[in-house]
Write a protein that holds these residues in place. Structure first.
Motif, short mmCIF file in Angstrom:
data_model
loop_
_atom_site.label_atom_id
_atom_site.label_comp_id
_atom_site.label_asym_id
_atom_site.label_seq_id
_atom_site.Cartn_x
_atom_site.Cartn_y
_atom_site.Cartn_z
N THR A 76 43.51 33.72 43.40
CA THR A 76 42.14 34.18 43.50
C THR A 76 41.42 33.36 44.56
O THR A 76 41.47 32.13 44.53
N SER A 115 42.18 42.47 41.67
CA SER A 115 40.82 42.49 41.12
C SER A 115 39.82 42.04 42.19
O SER A 115 40.16 41.32 43.13
N SER A 117 35.48 40.98 42.22
CA SER A 117 34.24 40.87 41.46
C SER A 117 33.16 40.17 42.28
O SER A 117 33.45 39.40 43.19
N SER A 124 32.54 44.12 38.64
CA SER A 124 33.95 43.78 38.67
C SER A 124 34.82 45.04 38.70
O SER A 124 34.50 46.04 38.06
N GLN A 126 38.98 46.08 38.30
CA GLN A 126 40.33 45.67 37.93
C GLN A 126 41.28 46.79 38.31
O GLN A 126 41.00 47.95 38.03
N GLU A 128 44.42 46.98 37.10
CA GLU A 128 45.49 46.62 36.17
C GLU A 128 46.63 47.63 36.16
O GLU A 128 47.79 47.25 36.15
#
Length: 163
Positions: A76, A115, A117, A124, A126, A128
């Protein structure tokens, strides 16, 4: 702004079946790309800042060797107070960020993003369900089984490094 590649993907999906999830994910990643283009020209407005997580060994990711060792699965980054040379291309963005008091250039394909944000406005995204798809090119990698550091450690470390 509708891109030609989205139209082609939509047409292909319509002839086979409609993959709405992939269409939405593609559109959201285009939105991230457009947002980063705007930031590259005008800077970050107000208190906005971004956390972007990506698969560190995804094809096309270019990061320092020590980063791959420290973050073997995902990483990140924080785009906030200090960043340089943000450049946005159709398939990736590149940026220079401060890590351990040293500027590091990174190249991150949009397809590797898992991701995004902006905590300043509680926003945010995602991706996934696309993680498995994004990891498919890496299934042969033995190192892919290593455990990554906790997400909270990543956020705290990266936020301190980008001050």
């Amino acid at each position: 702004m509708l891109h030609f590649d989205i139209i082609i993907r939509f047409w292909i999906n319509m002839t086979l079946n409609i993959n709405y999830e992939q269409l939405i994910n593609d559109s959201l990643k285009i939105a991230i790309k457009e947002l980063l283009k705007d930031v590259s020209k005008k800077g970050l407005p107000g208190k906005h800042h971004f956390f972007i997580s990506f698969i560190s060994k995804f094809p096309g990711v270019e990061i320092a060797e020590w980063m791959i060792k420290d973050y073997p699965n995902d990483m990140t980054i924080v785009i906030q107070n200090w960043f340089e040379d943000l450049q946005v291309d159709d398939q990736y963005f590149s940026i220079v960020l401060n890590f351990k008091n040293k500027p590091e250039k990174m190249k991150i394909p949009f397809a590797s993003i898992i991701s995004f944000s902006d905590p300043s406005v509680n926003f945010s995204l995602q991706f996934e369900n696309s993680i498995q798809q994004n990891l498919e090119p890496l299934t042969d990698s033995k190192e892919n089984n290593k455990t990554s550091k906790s997400s909270n450690d990543d956020f705290n470390t990266e936020e301190k490094n980008n001050v």
